[in-house]
Design a protein around this motif. Structure first.
Motif, PDB file in Angstrom:
ATOM      1  N   GLY A 277       0.797  -1.220   0.000  1.00 25.20           N
ATOM      2  CA  GLY A 277       0.000   0.000   0.000  1.00 25.20           C
ATOM      3  C   GLY A 277       0.833   1.275   0.000  1.00 25.20           C
ATOM      4  N   LEU A 278       2.109   1.172   0.327  1.00 18.94           N
ATOM      5  CA  LEU A 278       2.969   2.358   0.395  1.00 18.94           C
ATOM      6  C   LEU A 278       3.886   2.483  -0.819  1.00 18.94           C
ATOM      7  N   PHE A 279       3.701   1.542  -1.767  1.00 21.90           N
ATOM      8  CA  PHE A 279       4.617   1.452  -2.912  1.00 21.90           C
ATOM      9  C   PHE A 279       4.732   2.779  -3.665  1.00 21.90           C
ATOM     10  N   ASP A 280       3.579   3.394  -3.987  1.00 18.65           N
ATOM     11  CA  ASP A 280       3.616   4.620  -4.799  1.00 18.65           C
ATOM     12  C   ASP A 280       4.388   5.724  -4.098  1.00 18.65           C
ATOM     13  N   LYS A 281       4.242   5.776  -2.784  1.00 14.26           N
ATOM     14  CA  LYS A 281       4.943   6.825  -2.028  1.00 14.26           C
ATOM     15  C   LYS A 281       6.455   6.581  -2.063  1.00 14.26           C
ATOM     16  N   THR A 282       6.845   5.326  -1.904  1.00 15.47           N
ATOM     17  CA  THR A 282       8.284   5.011  -1.957  1.00 15.47           C
ATOM     18  C   THR A 282       8.836   5.309  -3.348  1.00 15.47           C
ATOM     19  N   VAL A 283       8.043   4.973  -4.374  1.00 20.40           N
ATOM     20  CA  VAL A 283       8.487   5.227  -5.749  1.00 20.40           C
ATOM     21  C   VAL A 283       8.684   6.721  -5.978  1.00 20.40           C
ATOM     22  N   SER A 284       7.809   7.541  -5.432  1.00 25.15           N
ATOM     23  CA  SER A 284       8.000   8.967  -5.658  1.00 25.15           C
ATOM     24  C   SER A 284       9.271   9.458  -4.955  1.00 25.15           C
ATOM     25  N   ASN A 285       9.608   8.898  -3.802  1.00 22.71           N
ATOM     26  CA  ASN A 285      10.891   9.232  -3.164  1.00 22.71           C
ATOM     27  C   ASN A 285      12.063   8.771  -4.033  1.00 22.71           C
ATOM     28  N   MET A 286      11.896   7.598  -4.628  1.00 22.81           N
ATOM     29  CA  MET A 286      12.937   7.044  -5.479  1.00 22.81           C
ATOM     30  C   MET A 286      13.157   7.953  -6.696  1.00 22.81           C
ATOM     31  N   GLN A 287      12.063   8.484  -7.221  1.00 21.98           N
ATOM     32  CA  GLN A 287      12.190   9.365  -8.383  1.00 21.98           C
ATOM     33  C   GLN A 287      12.909  10.665  -8.032  1.00 21.98           C
ATOM     34  N   GLU A 288      12.721  11.106  -6.789  1.00 22.15           N
ATOM     35  CA  GLU A 288      13.460  12.298  -6.348  1.00 22.15           C
ATOM     36  C   GLU A 288      14.970  12.015  -6.350  1.00 22.15           C
ATOM     37  N   VAL A 289      15.317  10.787  -5.982  1.00 21.53           N
ATOM     38  CA  VAL A 289      16.736  10.396  -6.000  1.00 21.53           C
ATOM     39  C   VAL A 289      17.251  10.375  -7.438  1.00 21.53           C
ATOM     40  N   MET A 290      16.441   9.783  -8.336  1.00 22.89           N
ATOM     41  CA  MET A 290      16.885   9.661  -9.731  1.00 22.89           C
ATOM     42  C   MET A 290      17.016  11.037 -10.386  1.00 22.89           C
ATOM     43  N   ALA A 291      16.134  11.962  -9.991  1.00 20.66           N
ATOM     44  CA  ALA A 291      16.203  13.313 -10.550  1.00 20.66           C
ATOM     45  C   ALA A 291      17.512  14.001 -10.160  1.00 20.66           C
ATOM     46  N   ARG A 292      18.133  13.510  -9.086  1.00 19.28           N
ATOM     47  CA  ARG A 292      19.426  14.069  -8.655  1.00 19.28           C
ATOM     48  C   ARG A 292      20.577  13.145  -9.044  1.00 19.28           C
ATOM     49  N   HIS A 293      20.312  12.281 -10.010  1.00 16.42           N
ATOM     50  CA  HIS A 293      21.320  11.383 -10.607  1.00 16.42           C
ATOM     51  C   HIS A 293      21.818  10.304  -9.648  1.00 16.42           C
ATOM     52  N   GLY A 294      21.079  10.045  -8.573  1.00 19.31           N
ATOM     53  CA  GLY A 294      21.447   8.940  -7.685  1.00 19.31           C
ATOM     54  C   GLY A 294      21.299   7.622  -8.433  1.00 19.31           C
ATOM     55  N   LYS A 295      22.158   6.659  -8.094  1.00 22.39           N
ATOM     56  CA  LYS A 295      22.118   5.337  -8.753  1.00 22.39           C
ATOM     57  C   LYS A 295      21.181   4.446  -7.973  1.00 22.39           C
ATOM     58  N   VAL A 296      19.964   4.258  -8.492  1.00 26.28           N
ATOM     59  CA  VAL A 296      18.972   3.496  -7.733  1.00 26.28           C
ATOM     60  C   VAL A 296      19.001   2.004  -8.072  1.00 26.28           C
ATOM     61  N   LEU A 297      19.080   1.195  -7.035  1.00 33.17           N
ATOM     62  CA  LEU A 297      18.811  -0.245  -7.172  1.00 33.17           C
ATOM     63  C   LEU A 297      17.432  -0.484  -6.573  1.00 33.17           C
ATOM     64  N   LEU A 298      16.470  -0.827  -7.417  1.00 33.20           N
ATOM     65  CA  LEU A 298      15.113  -1.098  -6.936  1.00 33.20           C
ATOM     66  C   LEU A 298      14.946  -2.593  -6.700  1.00 33.20           C
ATOM     67  N   ILE A 299      14.591  -2.949  -5.480  1.00 32.32           N
ATOM     68  CA  ILE A 299      14.286  -4.344  -5.167  1.00 32.32           C
ATOM     69  C   ILE A 299      12.781  -4.434  -4.928  1.00 32.32           C
ATOM     70  N   SER A 300      12.108  -5.156  -5.814  1.00 32.24           N
ATOM     71  CA  SER A 300      10.651  -5.243  -5.724  1.00 32.24           C
ATOM     72  C   SER A 300      10.215  -6.578  -6.329  1.00 32.24           C
ATOM     73  N   ASP A 301       8.901  -6.724  -6.532  1.00 33.90           N
ATOM     74  CA  ASP A 301       8.395  -7.901  -7.232  1.00 33.90           C
ATOM     75  C   ASP A 301       8.224  -7.543  -8.709  1.00 33.90           C
ATOM     76  N   ALA A 302       7.805  -8.520  -9.527  1.00 32.86           N
ATOM     77  CA  ALA A 302       7.756  -8.309 -10.979  1.00 32.86           C
ATOM     78  C   ALA A 302       6.873  -7.112 -11.340  1.00 32.86           C
ATOM     79  N   HIS A 303       5.742  -7.030 -10.664  1.00 31.99           N
ATOM     80  CA  HIS A 303       4.802  -5.946 -10.907  1.00 31.99           C
ATOM     81  C   HIS A 303       5.439  -4.584 -10.588  1.00 31.99           C
TER      82      HIS A 303
END
Ligand code: F6R
Length: 362
Positions: A277-303
């Motif tokens: 249920g919190l996935f979208d919120k975490t993803v938006s934080n992740m996008q903030e990291v990517m916007a600052r060129h952070g190297k993101v490793l996303l660990i999730s399920d296939a979906h």
């Protein structure tokens, strides 16, 4: 001995599906009911206070979410070195629960002695049933992980989580939050864990390739929300203790309150985000990291990877499972990342510098 593995840590990581299955077999029946000692009855219990050190404290931190969300039972956590000197008031109708692999950790034992006599029941979750912490508890629940030799705790952590999950389910059932059918469904989900863990273990090769890059980093951040937040803390602890790379775990929502200032193209950010249920919120934080060129490793399920993996530096896909118990599964990639990063750096994985397996002095 090491049974063909290079390190005890590798052997102990690989053993997890088997020891988790053993623990589940011990504490549950084939008919889908719990088999916990008679004294495990949460009727009339008003609060649970969980205390431990290090990795064991992160197991408590995950369990806090379970006790609150599944059982509706107020749950508190603290590290033993703070708890024992903070001398918090404790409700006589509460339980105090101490989690320790060794059962000999000095601060945890002192915290237990402080709670003794002030609460309805002193309970421990230990790996060594003959240990001081087990002996001084009203009730000791062994996690049945088998001997853990690697200084970095791995299988003890997931076995602690498994026993704590069963306790939270018992609390939920005793408090009328879940009925027999819901309990059986939760136990079914737990029983699927060993198979899913085998799948997670099969990611060792891609994880080793990612770790070759992580080994060049100076700082690494781990992010998670909800019960994945303590997993972020655990991932960071495991990495720093055996690879000596500075790592920190943060609740994703805290990113913009400071740590985002650290982000640049040199900082890998490991995001642990099952599609809950919190996935979208975490993803938006992740996008903030990517916007600052952070190297993101996303660990999730296939979906989750399909939905949010675009633009990430790397992704790791874990099998689907009910998100509530996902922290137990996500421990495996956290452990493997630390292990392979340490291998890439050439550090002493089983006996990291400055650390002891059992901390019997404060
Ligand atoms: C980290 C680690 C330590 C222990 C901590 C508590 O990998 O192993 O943080 O978890 O020292 O030890 P126990 O569980 O024996 O009380």
């Amino acid at each position: 001995e090491k049974a063909g593995y290079k390190h005890f840590m590798a052997k102990e990581i690989a053993e997890q599906p088997v020891v988790i299955a053993d623990a589940l077999k011990h504490y549950t029946t084939a008919e889908g009911t719990l088999r916990l000692p008679e004294g495990v009855d949460f009727t009339g219990v008003d609060r649970i206070t969980m205390v431990a050190c290090g990795t064991a404290s992160y197991a408590c931190h995950v369990a806090k979410y379970w006790f609150e969300q599944i059982a509706g039972l107020p749950a508190e956590i603290d590290v033993a070195s703070e708890f024992r000197y903070r001398e918090p008031p404790l409700s006589p109708a509460s339980w105090a629960l101490f989690v320790s692999q060794s059962g000999e950790t000095a601060d945890t034992l002192a915290a237990l002695r402080y709670a003794n006599g002030k609460v309805a029941r002193v309970v421990s979750v230990v790996n060594v049933p003959t240990s001081s912490i087990a002996r001084e508890s009203d009730l000791a629940l062994p996690i049945l992980a088998g001997v853990e030799i690697g200084v970095a705790s791995t299988k003890a952590f997931t076995c602690q989580l498994t026993v704590l999950a069963l306790l939270a389910l018992k609390a939920a059932h005793d408090r009328g939050r879940i009925d027999d059918v819901a309990l059986a469904a939760h136990l079914d989900a737990l029983r699927n864990l060993p198979g899913l863990m085998n799948h997670a273990l099969s990611l060792s090769t891609p994880i080793a390739a990612i770790a070759d890059d992580l080994a060049k980093a100076q700082d690494i951040l781990f992010l998670g929300r909800g019960a994945m937040y303590p997993l972020a803390l655990e991932g960071a602890l495991k990495l720093k203790e055996i690879s000596y790379i500075h790592a920190e775990g943060y609740a994703s929502g805290e990113l913009k309150h400071g740590p985002i200032a650290l982000i640049d193209a040199a900082v890998p950010v490991i995001v642990m985000a099952p599609r809950d249920g919190l996935f979208d919120k975490t993803v938006s934080n992740m996008q903030e990291v990517m916007a600052r060129h952070g190297k993101v490793l996303l660990i999730s399920d296939a979906h989750g990877v399909a939905e949010a993996g675009a633009g990430a530096w790397k992704t790791l896909t874990l099998p689907d499972m009910p998100p509530v118990f996902a922290p137990i599964l996500y421990a495996i990639p956290a452990q493997l990342l630390a292990y392979h990063t340490a291998i890439a750096k050439g550090t002493d994985v089983d006996q990291p510098r400055n650390l002891a397996k059992s901390v019997t002095v404060e």
